[in-house]
Motif scaffolding. Structure first.
Motif, short mmCIF file in Angstrom:
data_model
loop_
_atom_site.label_atom_id
_atom_site.label_comp_id
_atom_site.label_asym_id
_atom_site.label_seq_id
_atom_site.Cartn_x
_atom_site.Cartn_y
_atom_site.Cartn_z
N ASP A 1 -14.23 -20.11 -8.02
CA ASP A 1 -15.68 -20.18 -7.77
C ASP A 1 -16.20 -20.48 -6.42
N GLN A 2 -15.48 -20.80 -5.58
CA GLN A 2 -15.80 -20.87 -4.28
C GLN A 2 -15.85 -19.59 -3.48
N GLN A 3 -14.90 -18.61 -3.94
CA GLN A 3 -14.90 -17.34 -3.43
C GLN A 3 -16.10 -16.65 -3.68
N LYS A 4 -16.70 -16.65 -5.10
CA LYS A 4 -17.69 -16.13 -5.50
C LYS A 4 -18.82 -16.51 -4.68
N VAL A 5 -19.10 -17.81 -4.40
CA VAL A 5 -20.32 -18.39 -3.73
C VAL A 5 -20.13 -17.74 -2.23
N GLN A 6 -18.98 -17.61 -1.63
CA GLN A 6 -18.89 -17.16 -0.37
C GLN A 6 -19.18 -15.59 -0.49
N LEU A 7 -18.98 -14.92 -1.59
CA LEU A 7 -18.91 -13.46 -1.77
C LEU A 7 -20.50 -13.42 -1.52
N VAL A 8 -21.30 -13.95 -2.56
CA VAL A 8 -22.67 -14.01 -2.35
C VAL A 8 -23.51 -14.52 -1.17
N GLN A 9 -23.03 -15.24 -0.54
CA GLN A 9 -23.36 -15.92 0.70
C GLN A 9 -23.27 -14.90 1.95
N PHE A 10 -22.12 -13.98 1.68
CA PHE A 10 -22.08 -12.86 2.83
C PHE A 10 -23.14 -12.00 2.62
N HIS A 11 -24.14 -11.94 1.37
CA HIS A 11 -24.95 -10.90 1.60
C HIS A 11 -26.20 -11.36 1.97
N ILE A 12 -26.27 -12.68 2.63
CA ILE A 12 -27.45 -13.41 3.31
C ILE A 12 -27.41 -13.66 4.59
N LEU A 13 -28.37 -13.23 5.12
CA LEU A 13 -28.75 -13.49 6.75
C LEU A 13 -29.79 -14.68 6.70
#
Length: 243
Positions: free
Chosen positions: A96-108
């Motif tokens: 779940d944490q990695q999914k959050v990080q994956l999505v946040q990686f697409h946001i500046l």
């Protein structure tokens, strides 16, 4: 004069009707703060990314920020085709944490127009974490025609289209899922090349204490077998002489 008085009620009716219709048209326009999921759903072909935004609750965080803050945001949105090119089971294998990080990686956490990418300082900071430690590097380069290329250390992507922008919030379509190095780097890095050094053979003197090399084991076995055969022969000869 009488004709004007005769049509006056009709003129008054149509005046009130069109005034009311115009008021309704203005009130039915876009209202409230910008909503990221509404933008993606209206654009289409972003079903998987929208689902990730909702399941990780990052969508709520974005909408809250857009509503209560003047701080800009930029989002790179991969299409459903981009997700389909991932190895089967990639998303399900993430925590779940990695999914959050994956999505946040697409946001500046700041607004970037297309032209501003030309002068951006790499690596760009994302909401996934600080890029200075090398965990979440995101670098952009521009080429002729204002084409924006993105690299993560794992994949190279291209900014394909502008979905939405209002000079504070921008959503751009990208042709690949931006895979962060911190999560997918180990799986993406090649296996180490085999060493060209000759294999070192362990001699009897170099063998660890308590161990024996193959030669000493074979010699000991041969000696034991010879001694046993000699003992049997001597015993048999002695028995013959005695009786």
């Amino acid at each position: 004069m009488k004709q004007v008085q005769h049509y006056f009620p009709f003129l008054l009716f149509f005046t009130i009707f069109f005034t009311s219709a115009q008021s309704q048209a203005v009130s039915s326009g876009p209202s409230g703060p910008t909503n990221i999921t509404s933008i993606l759903e209206k654009a289409g072909q972003f079903t998987t990314f929208t689902r990730l935004l909702k399941s990780t609750q990052v969508a709520d965080q974005i909408n809250t920020q857009l509503k209560n803050s003047n701080q800009g945001l930029t989002i790179f949105a991969p299409t459903d085709n981009a997700f389909s090119t991932l190895k089967s089971g990639t998303l399900n294998s993430l925590t779940d944490q990695q999914k959050v990080q994956l999505v946040q990686f697409h946001i500046l956490p700041s607004f970037f127009s297309i032209s501003q990418f030309q002068t951006a300082s790499n690596p760009l900071r994302t909401q996934a974490g600080d890029s200075s430690n090398g965990e979440f590097p995101l670098n952009v380069t521009t080429s002729s025609g204002n084409q924006v290329n993105i690299t993560t250390g794992v994949v190279d992507a291209t900014l394909a289209n502008t979905i939405f922008t209002n000079n504070q919030f921008a959503v751009y379509q990208v042709d690949k899922v931006l895979l962060p190095l911190d999560i997918f780097g180990a799986a993406a890095s090649p296996a180490p090349a085999p060493s060209n050094k000759p294999e070192k053979r362990v001699s009897g003197s170099d063998a660890p204490s308590g161990s024996k090399n193959d030669a000493s084991v074979d010699t000991s076995s041969a000696t034991a077998t010879t001694a046993m055969s000699f003992g049997v022969a001597v015993s048999a000869a002695f028995c013959c002489l005695w009786f």
